[in-house]
Design a protein around this motif. Structure first.
Motif, PDB file in Angstrom:
ATOM      1  N   ILE A   1      91.320  88.759  67.300  1.00 26.27           N
ATOM      2  CA  ILE A   1      90.314  87.795  66.858  1.00 26.27           C
ATOM      3  C   ILE A   1      90.906  86.801  65.871  1.00 26.27           C
ATOM      4  O   ILE A   1      90.679  85.585  65.966  1.00 26.27           O
ATOM      5  CB  ILE A   1      89.114  88.534  66.227  1.00 26.27           C
ATOM      6  CG1 ILE A   1      88.342  89.297  67.315  1.00 26.27           C
ATOM      7  CG2 ILE A   1      88.186  87.565  65.505  1.00 26.27           C
ATOM      8  CD1 ILE A   1      87.228  90.171  66.800  1.00 26.27           C
ATOM      9  N   LEU A   2      91.689  87.286  64.922  1.00 25.39           N
ATOM     10  CA  LEU A   2      92.277  86.417  63.902  1.00 25.39           C
ATOM     11  C   LEU A   2      93.184  85.362  64.532  1.00 25.39           C
ATOM     12  O   LEU A   2      93.050  84.159  64.243  1.00 25.39           O
ATOM     13  CB  LEU A   2      93.070  87.248  62.897  1.00 25.39           C
ATOM     14  CG  LEU A   2      93.803  86.463  61.794  1.00 25.39           C
ATOM     15  CD1 LEU A   2      92.809  85.766  60.887  1.00 25.39           C
ATOM     16  CD2 LEU A   2      94.723  87.393  60.998  1.00 25.39           C
ATOM     17  N   LEU A   3      94.096  85.788  65.389  1.00 22.98           N
ATOM     18  CA  LEU A   3      95.053  84.849  65.971  1.00 22.98           C
ATOM     19  C   LEU A   3      94.397  83.918  66.985  1.00 22.98           C
ATOM     20  O   LEU A   3      94.699  82.721  67.029  1.00 22.98           O
ATOM     21  CB  LEU A   3      96.205  85.612  66.621  1.00 22.98           C
ATOM     22  CG  LEU A   3      97.115  86.392  65.671  1.00 22.98           C
ATOM     23  CD1 LEU A   3      98.243  87.060  66.441  1.00 22.98           C
ATOM     24  CD2 LEU A   3      97.685  85.484  64.583  1.00 22.98           C
TER      25      LEU A   3
ATOM     26  N   PRO B   1      90.203  81.830  59.771  1.00 20.17           N
ATOM     27  CA  PRO B   1      90.897  80.603  60.212  1.00 20.17           C
ATOM     28  C   PRO B   1      90.081  79.339  59.985  1.00 20.17           C
ATOM     29  O   PRO B   1      90.655  78.279  59.679  1.00 20.17           O
ATOM     30  CB  PRO B   1      91.124  80.846  61.708  1.00 20.17           C
ATOM     31  CG  PRO B   1      91.110  82.328  61.862  1.00 20.17           C
ATOM     32  CD  PRO B   1      90.097  82.816  60.863  1.00 20.17           C
ATOM     33  N   TYR B   2      88.753  79.429  60.107  1.00 21.70           N
ATOM     34  CA  TYR B   2      87.909  78.251  59.908  1.00 21.70           C
ATOM     35  C   TYR B   2      87.887  77.845  58.429  1.00 21.70           C
ATOM     36  O   TYR B   2      87.865  76.649  58.107  1.00 21.70           O
ATOM     37  CB  TYR B   2      86.492  78.532  60.415  1.00 21.70           C
ATOM     38  CG  TYR B   2      86.446  78.739  61.906  1.00 21.70           C
ATOM     39  CD1 TYR B   2      86.264  77.664  62.777  1.00 21.70           C
ATOM     40  CD2 TYR B   2      86.623  80.009  62.458  1.00 21.70           C
ATOM     41  CE1 TYR B   2      86.249  77.854  64.149  1.00 21.70           C
ATOM     42  CE2 TYR B   2      86.614  80.208  63.828  1.00 21.70           C
ATOM     43  CZ  TYR B   2      86.427  79.125  64.675  1.00 21.70           C
ATOM     44  OH  TYR B   2      86.430  79.317  66.041  1.00 21.70           O
TER      45      TYR B   2
ATOM     46  N   SER C   1      92.470  81.364  65.143  1.00 16.13           N
ATOM     47  CA  SER C   1      93.396  80.420  64.493  1.00 16.13           C
ATOM     48  C   SER C   1      93.812  79.337  65.479  1.00 16.13           C
ATOM     49  O   SER C   1      93.887  78.145  65.129  1.00 16.13           O
ATOM     50  CB  SER C   1      94.634  81.158  63.974  1.00 16.13           C
ATOM     51  OG  SER C   1      94.291  82.092  62.968  1.00 16.13           O
ATOM     52  N   LEU C   2      94.060  79.728  66.716  1.00 19.92           N
ATOM     53  CA  LEU C   2      94.424  78.759  67.748  1.00 19.92           C
ATOM     54  C   LEU C   2      93.244  77.867  68.128  1.00 19.92           C
ATOM     55  O   LEU C   2      93.416  76.685  68.429  1.00 19.92           O
ATOM     56  CB  LEU C   2      94.959  79.494  68.977  1.00 19.92           C
ATOM     57  CG  LEU C   2      96.336  80.142  68.780  1.00 19.92           C
ATOM     58  CD1 LEU C   2      96.610  81.178  69.862  1.00 19.92           C
ATOM     59  CD2 LEU C   2      97.427  79.081  68.774  1.00 19.92           C
ATOM     60  N   VAL C   3      92.034  78.431  68.103  1.00 21.16           N
ATOM     61  CA  VAL C   3      90.841  77.616  68.342  1.00 21.16           C
ATOM     62  C   VAL C   3      90.721  76.536  67.272  1.00 21.16           C
ATOM     63  O   VAL C   3      90.440  75.365  67.575  1.00 21.16           O
ATOM     64  CB  VAL C   3      89.570  78.493  68.360  1.00 21.16           C
ATOM     65  CG1 VAL C   3      88.320  77.617  68.344  1.00 21.16           C
ATOM     66  CG2 VAL C   3      89.553  79.401  69.577  1.00 21.16           C
TER      67      VAL C   3
END
Length: 509
Positions: free
Chosen positions: A175-177, A223-224, A180-182
């Motif tokens: 989910i984290l990675l 990430p957001y 992050s790409l999103v």
């Protein structure tokens, strides 16, 4: 149907990668630059040349984009920043700019290969998709453009792949990675980010809704927060300019108008975007040939979608069924959030169409018992691929860069003085070196009051002027009045150059 040894499979993958690179480079070196490419290259070039992030080819007095010459806020920053780093390594030119898109196209190509392989469990099905996508007209067209669309699409595809590959090993990390790409996709282009966000959200809920906890949500939000904070730091350098520039771009040409009437977006997809993309609404400037034949690709896409919906083996397969949902989600996002219906944004859904066509084609080929029928079906798929490759080569053979763009630029180099103000497309910057005396003002000084020495009119300017004729007659009247004070000194298939002096005689190319 067909199987490969490991070595043969790798050789096939290498051969198809080579085909993609050949087609993409052929398109990149023969296609004349567009206005967007010039506008998006300029701030990155300024960053490495002068240390500021302004778009100097645009004039804030002409377009109302506050302090655009100092800081660029009207588009997302990540693509522009990466361009600057790319130019530091490879040097600046139109072709190095497009080379970055070709690189991201390669990332997208392999990402979708592994996505389909993971979802289907079949490397042969994934290889068929890799083949069809490596020659896909839309995919090659966007991969050989200097715009940010391919980078955003590739980051979105990477987000799907990352989640699918890591979810069973470490759901938190997946989910984290992936998110992050999103975020990176969204900081490259909003439409790509939206497609990636809703698509990745679907994948999480589809495969792992029973496993989700509040901690997973926290990992997804990180990430957001980080991406938003980084963007905010840049925004706070000039919040007023950001508000004006970003709002102007977000509302340009009714870009967000469909949010109040989303049902219209679905209607406009079929009325505007798809006819434009598939040759059913005429040529773009400077183009010739049987463009309506591009509709064959649309038929192939529709066959893949409908065939997949009707094929029980696809509907019942959890992984392949996910493709149907992802395609529906992507279509809805583009229908609602892209009011302009630009052809560039097809890159966010075209790979899914190719994936469905490949899934349906592979399953069908395995089902057919008759060898002649298998052969005929395989030839049909091959024909679609060869047709698209032929379209790319036909476009490259027209060589609008050498045959149309360079002669116009060379005329300006030979006749315009360093002190002469040139008003024309930002695309001229690639040939002229983005000099201080080049300004992109499609309204020809209506707001700025500037009187250039040279005016360069090309296809994209002509299209804009036709819009003004219908929707802003006062601007169109100013354009006609202005051109009466100039002499036409150069004419080609796409370009017309006007000069204030009467000393030059018209030149044709």
């Amino acid at each position: 149907m067909f199987t490969f040894t490991k070595n043969n499979f790798m050789l096939a993958l290498l051969a198809l990668t080579t085909i993609y690179l050949l087609l993409a480079f052929a398109s990149a070196v023969t296609e004349r630059p567009g206005i967007d490419e010039g506008c998006f290259a300029n701030p990155a070039l300024n960053l490495i040349r002068s240390g500021h992030f302004g778009t100097t080819v645009l004039d804030s007095s002409a377009n109302g984009l506050t302090r655009i010459e100092q800081r660029t806020y009207w588009v997302m920053p990540l693509h522009l920043l990466l361009q600057a780093a790319w130019y530091k390594v490879f040097g600046f030119s139109l072709f190095t700019m497009r080379g970055m898109s070709i690189f991201w196209g390669l990332i997208a190509l392999f990402s979708w290969f592994f996505i389909l392989k993971t979802l289907s469990g079949s490397r042969e099905m994934a290889l068929l998709m890799f083949f069809l996508m490596s020659v896909d007209y839309i995919f090659i067209n966007i991969a050989s453009s200097g715009r940010m669309d391919m980078m955003s699409a590739a980051l979105g595809a990477l987000s799907f792949l990352t989640y699918l590959k890591l979810r069973e090993k470490n759901l938190y990390l997946a989910i984290l990675l992936s998110q992050s790409l999103v975020v990176c996709s969204g900081l490259t282009h909003p439409n790509g980010g939206l497609v990636a966000f809703f698509g990745s959200l679907f994948l999480v809920l589809y495969f792992d809704h029973n496993m989700l906890r509040l901690k997973h949500l926290a990992f997804g939000i990180i990430p957001y927060i980080v991406g938003g904070a980084c963007w905010l730091i840049y925004i706070m350098q000039d919040p007023i300019a950001f508000k004006v520039q970003f709002t102007a771009n977000a509302t340009m040409s009714g870009r967000l108008s469909l949010l109040s009437a989303p049902w219209r977006g679905f209607f406009l997809e079929f009325q505007k975007r798809y006819p434009l993309v598939f040759g059913l609404s005429g040529h773009s400037a400077g183009r010739t040939g049987p463009i309506y034949l591009k509709s064959i690709v649309l038929v192939a896409y529709l066959t893949g979608v409908i065939g997949s919906l009707l094929k029980p083996d696809i509907r019942r397969h959890k992984g392949l069924k996910a493709l149907l949902f992802l395609t529906t989600i992507s279509f809805c996002v583009l229908a609602i959030f892209d009011g302009q219906k630009l052809h560039y944004n097809m890159i966010y859904i075209a790979p899914l169409y190719v994936a469905l066509l490949s899934s349906w084609g592979y399953v069908s080929l395995n089902e057919y018992k008759s060898k002649p029928l298998k052969t005929l079906f395989a030839i049909s798929l091959l024909g679609v691929a060869m047709f698209q490759a032929g379209g790319i080569f036909l476009r490259a053979a027209q060589n609008s860069y050498s045959n149309d763009y360079l002669p116009a630029v060379n005329y300006l180099k030979q006749h315009a003085l360093p002190s002469d103000l040139i008003m024309g497309s930002a695309a001229l910057g690639f040939g002229l070196g983005f000099p201080d005396n080049l300004t992109d003002d499609v309204r020809l000084g209506f707001f700025s009051g500037k009187k250039p020495d040279y005016i360069v009119i090309e296809g994209e300017y002509d299209l804009a002027h036709q819009v003004y004729k219908e929707k802003a007659p006062e601007i169109y009247s100013h354009i006609l009045k202005t051109l009466k004070d100039y002499q036409l000194v150069y004419v080609s298939r796409t370009f017309r150059i006007y000069h204030r002096s009467n000393e030059h005689k018209p030149s044709t190319n």
